[in-house]
Write a protein that holds these residues in place. Structure first.
Motif, PDB file in Angstrom:
ATOM      1  N   ILE A 126       4.309   5.752  -2.793  1.00  0.00           N
ATOM      2  CA  ILE A 126       3.425   4.613  -2.562  1.00  0.00           C
ATOM      3  C   ILE A 126       2.464   4.536  -3.738  1.00  0.00           C
ATOM      4  CG2 ILE A 126       1.637   3.639  -1.076  1.00  0.00           C
ATOM      5  CD1 ILE A 126       2.894   5.364   1.215  1.00  0.00           C
ATOM      6  N   VAL A 127       2.364   3.367  -4.344  1.00  0.00           N
ATOM      7  CA  VAL A 127       1.421   3.155  -5.442  1.00  0.00           C
ATOM      8  C   VAL A 127       0.454   2.074  -4.988  1.00  0.00           C
ATOM      9  CG1 VAL A 127       1.143   2.779  -7.904  1.00  0.00           C
ATOM     10  CG2 VAL A 127       3.296   3.705  -7.043  1.00  0.00           C
ATOM     11  N   ALA A 128      -0.772   2.457  -4.722  1.00  0.00           N
ATOM     12  CA  ALA A 128      -1.733   1.570  -4.074  1.00  0.00           C
ATOM     13  C   ALA A 128      -2.930   1.295  -4.972  1.00  0.00           C
ATOM     14  CB  ALA A 128      -2.222   2.193  -2.763  1.00  0.00           C
ATOM     15  N   ASP A 129      -3.422   0.073  -4.912  1.00  0.00           N
ATOM     16  CA  ASP A 129      -4.700  -0.235  -5.560  1.00  0.00           C
ATOM     17  C   ASP A 129      -5.749   0.696  -4.971  1.00  0.00           C
ATOM     18  OD1 ASP A 129      -7.401  -1.610  -5.853  1.00  0.00           O
ATOM     19  OD2 ASP A 129      -6.148  -2.990  -6.988  1.00  0.00           O
ATOM     20  N   ARG A 130      -6.577   1.258  -5.813  1.00  0.00           N
ATOM     21  CA  ARG A 130      -7.544   2.272  -5.372  1.00  0.00           C
ATOM     22  C   ARG A 130      -8.578   1.708  -4.408  1.00  0.00           C
ATOM     23  NH1 ARG A 130     -12.456   2.335  -8.031  1.00  0.00           N
ATOM     24  NH2 ARG A 130     -12.686   4.539  -7.537  1.00  0.00           N
ATOM     25  N   LEU A 131      -8.736   0.384  -4.366  1.00  0.00           N
ATOM     26  CA  LEU A 131      -9.694  -0.221  -3.444  1.00  0.00           C
ATOM     27  C   LEU A 131      -9.021  -0.827  -2.216  1.00  0.00           C
ATOM     28  CD1 LEU A 131     -12.297  -1.946  -5.813  1.00  0.00           C
ATOM     29  CD2 LEU A 131     -12.296   0.377  -4.870  1.00  0.00           C
ATOM     30  N   SER A 132      -7.780  -0.450  -1.968  1.00  0.00           N
ATOM     31  CA  SER A 132      -7.087  -0.968  -0.787  1.00  0.00           C
ATOM     32  C   SER A 132      -7.806  -0.552   0.488  1.00  0.00           C
ATOM     33  CB  SER A 132      -5.643  -0.458  -0.750  1.00  0.00           C
ATOM     34  OG  SER A 132      -4.899  -0.969  -1.826  1.00  0.00           O
ATOM     35  N   HIS A 133      -7.586  -1.327   1.537  1.00  0.00           N
ATOM     36  CA  HIS A 133      -8.255  -1.101   2.816  1.00  0.00           C
ATOM     37  C   HIS A 133      -7.942   0.285   3.372  1.00  0.00           C
ATOM     38  CE1 HIS A 133      -9.139  -1.737   7.162  1.00  0.00           C
ATOM     39  NE2 HIS A 133     -10.089  -2.514   6.677  1.00  0.00           N
ATOM     40  N   ALA A 134      -8.883   0.806   4.157  1.00  0.00           N
ATOM     41  CA  ALA A 134      -8.737   2.143   4.727  1.00  0.00           C
ATOM     42  C   ALA A 134      -7.460   2.285   5.548  1.00  0.00           C
ATOM     43  CB  ALA A 134      -9.950   2.467   5.600  1.00  0.00           C
ATOM     44  N   SER A 135      -7.039   1.225   6.229  1.00  0.00           N
ATOM     45  CA  SER A 135      -5.826   1.315   7.040  1.00  0.00           C
ATOM     46  C   SER A 135      -4.599   1.580   6.181  1.00  0.00           C
ATOM     47  CB  SER A 135      -5.627   0.028   7.841  1.00  0.00           C
ATOM     48  OG  SER A 135      -5.529  -1.100   6.986  1.00  0.00           O
ATOM     49  N   LEU A 136      -4.575   1.021   4.984  1.00  0.00           N
ATOM     50  CA  LEU A 136      -3.451   1.225   4.067  1.00  0.00           C
ATOM     51  C   LEU A 136      -3.486   2.622   3.457  1.00  0.00           C
ATOM     52  CD1 LEU A 136      -3.687  -2.241   2.314  1.00  0.00           C
ATOM     53  CD2 LEU A 136      -1.800  -1.504   3.781  1.00  0.00           C
ATOM     54  N   LEU A 137      -4.651   3.023   2.973  1.00  0.00           N
ATOM     55  CA  LEU A 137      -4.744   4.323   2.308  1.00  0.00           C
ATOM     56  C   LEU A 137      -4.596   5.471   3.302  1.00  0.00           C
ATOM     57  CD1 LEU A 137      -7.597   3.619  -0.267  1.00  0.00           C
ATOM     58  CD2 LEU A 137      -5.122   3.677  -0.652  1.00  0.00           C
ATOM     59  N   GLU A 138      -5.118   5.300   4.508  1.00  0.00           N
ATOM     60  CA  GLU A 138      -4.942   6.350   5.514  1.00  0.00           C
ATOM     61  C   GLU A 138      -3.469   6.494   5.873  1.00  0.00           C
ATOM     62  OE1 GLU A 138      -5.739   6.172  10.030  1.00  0.00           O
ATOM     63  OE2 GLU A 138      -7.545   7.074   9.173  1.00  0.00           O
ATOM     64  N   HIS A 152      -8.221  -0.534 -10.024  1.00  0.00           N
ATOM     65  CA  HIS A 152      -8.322  -1.797  -9.307  1.00  0.00           C
ATOM     66  C   HIS A 152      -7.791  -2.979 -10.125  1.00  0.00           C
ATOM     67  CE1 HIS A 152      -9.717  -4.796  -6.587  1.00  0.00           C
ATOM     68  NE2 HIS A 152     -10.706  -5.205  -7.354  1.00  0.00           N
ATOM     69  N   ASN A 153      -6.773  -3.640  -9.563  1.00  0.00           N
ATOM     70  CA  ASN A 153      -6.179  -4.852 -10.145  1.00  0.00           C
ATOM     71  C   ASN A 153      -5.585  -4.634 -11.540  1.00  0.00           C
ATOM     72  OD1 ASN A 153      -6.663  -6.442  -7.908  1.00  0.00           O
ATOM     73  ND2 ASN A 153      -8.542  -7.348  -8.715  1.00  0.00           N
ATOM     74  N   ASP A 154      -5.247  -3.406 -11.865  1.00  0.00           N
ATOM     75  CA  ASP A 154      -4.723  -3.071 -13.198  1.00  0.00           C
ATOM     76  C   ASP A 154      -3.197  -2.993 -13.150  1.00  0.00           C
ATOM     77  OD1 ASP A 154      -3.995  -1.951 -15.650  1.00  0.00           O
ATOM     78  OD2 ASP A 154      -5.775  -0.660 -15.737  1.00  0.00           O
ATOM     79  N   ALA A 155      -2.527  -4.104 -13.450  1.00  0.00           N
ATOM     80  CA  ALA A 155      -1.068  -4.140 -13.406  1.00  0.00           C
ATOM     81  C   ALA A 155      -0.447  -3.242 -14.464  1.00  0.00           C
ATOM     82  CB  ALA A 155      -0.572  -5.577 -13.576  1.00  0.00           C
ATOM     83  N   GLY A 156      -1.137  -3.040 -15.572  1.00  0.00           N
ATOM     84  CA  GLY A 156      -0.620  -2.165 -16.618  1.00  0.00           C
ATOM     85  C   GLY A 156      -0.523  -0.725 -16.153  1.00  0.00           C
TER      86      GLY A 156
END
Length: 385
Positions: A126-138, A152-156
């Motif tokens: 799983i590769v997640a934006d670091r500011l994703s909601h707690a439900s996703l990261l948990e 955050h929002n860094d497609a590169g």
């Protein structure tokens, strides 16, 4: 350390950091105004972005649904809790958003947890934006899959992480509109990066659905992106509660077999599904477009005024307008100062947001009037002196 000592220590740590959470009893908490202890406040903490929670047609639809179906579903959708009202809402959502299938969940938190838990295995990533909601990261942390976070929002950086060898499948996870910063994800770039590695994109569009795009179809539609998994929730733009996952036929059938949050939970009341269908009708109507336009005008008015004040904000063009102040104590003091002037605002502090970024999370709605926005700006001006 005993159980009680452990609990006491954790609570004292929160209090010492000015991070202790408190619930306050209010009345009419989703509308333009709320009341606490016989005092009325202009409400700038509601996620009811289009002001639909008290819409007469939607309230009446819930009442009519309750008269027909009762106030509860009576069980899981796999047993007896899947009614004609649920099916009609799922079919209408799928048609509106351009997916083969929609599956209803009792909450957005449950939907995010269910999808990740059901899909991800130990060889996956799983590769997640670091500011994703707690439900996703948990959910990602609890799954057997490897979790990596991109800036955050860094497609590169996302592409760099996806390029690393992975024995299984890769899932990119993001929000459409971020719940604390209010900014939007670059969904086209994220989806392209995922597809280059045969990965899938999961977008939680809790704060975009109903509010953004043609007919309020949300962030992905606005950016002309069709993620493999789209989670929409109904407690914001829809003004109700619950959620749905939009996906392909095979994925829907898979989730019906393996998504434990779906299989073992009592389904939402049929009356709620009836109300949600009514809410979707309003969102798609000319009235819905007018409400979105009014909200956009409020956002523009607020951002123009905030630019003249000595506060840090974000690039948000959404209904979520954070005022970042840094220290927890300062955020609490600013919230209190605004409440003394009749503005209901909430200080958001770590761990909900990163350390050093405590803020007021101000939310604007179509239910507000222009004079409400001006009064909020005046209150912020006075508090900044």
């Amino acid at each position: 350390m005993t159980w009680q000592q452990r609990i006491n220590s954790a609570l004292e740590e929160r209090r010492a950091a000015d991070a202790f959470r408190v619930r306050r009893v209010v009345e009419n908490g989703a509308g333009r105004f709320l009341t606490r202890e016989d005092r009325q406040f202009c409400n700038f903490s509601s996620n009811d972005y289009l002001g639909l929670s008290q819409h007469p047609a939607i309230v009446r639809a819930w009442q009519d649904g309750a008269a027909r179906f009762g106030v509860g579903s009576g069980g899981s959708g796999h047993v007896s809790g899947y009614t004609t009202a649920h099916r009609a809402l799922e079919e209408a959502l799928a048609d509106w958003l351009g997916y083969p299938r929609a599956l209803l969940f009792i909450s957005g938190f449950a939907a995010n947890q269910a999808v990740i838990a059901a899909l991800m295995g130990k060889d996956d990533r799983i590769v997640a934006d670091r500011l994703s909601h707690a439900s996703l990261l948990e959910a990602a942390n609890l799954s057997p899959a490897q979790l990596r976070r991109f800036a955050h929002n860094d497609a590169g950086q996302l592409s760099t992480l996806l390029d690393k060898p992975c024995a299984g499948q890769q899932l990119v996870v993001t929000e459409g509109v971020f719940s604390m910063d209010g900014d939007s994800a670059p969904l086209r770039a994220l989806h392209d990066a995922a597809k280059q590695q045969n990965g899938w994109l999961l977008v939680d569009d809790a704060h975009g659905i109903g509010v953004m795009g043609d007919e309020g179809r949300g962030s992905a539609y606005q950016q002309n992106v069709k993620p493999e998994l789209l989670v929409v929730t109904f407690g914001k733009g829809f003004g109700v509660s619950g959620a749905a996952v939009l996906c392909s036929d095979p994925v829907a059938d898979y989730l019906l077999q393996f998504a434990r949050h779906l299989i073992y939970s009592t389904s939402m009341p049929p009356a709620q599904a009836v109300a949600l269908s009514a809410s979707m009708a309003v969102i798609r109507s000319e009235e819905g477009a007018e409400r979105r336009q009014r909200l956009a005008e409020h956002i523009h008015r607020f951002r123009q005024g905030l630019g003249a004040l000595p506060f840090q904000s974000t690039d948000s063009l959404s209904a979520i307008q954070p005022v970042i102040v840094g220290e927890n104590s300062r955020a609490l003091a600013l919230a209190q100062a605004l409440r003394e002037r009749g503005m209901w605002v909430t200080a958001i502090r770590p761990p909900t947001v990163p350390p050093g970024t405590a803020r007021l999370r101000l939310t604007l709605t179509a239910a507000h009037k222009a004079q409400d926005i001006d009064a909020l700006l005046e209150a912020l001006h006075v508090a900044s002196q």
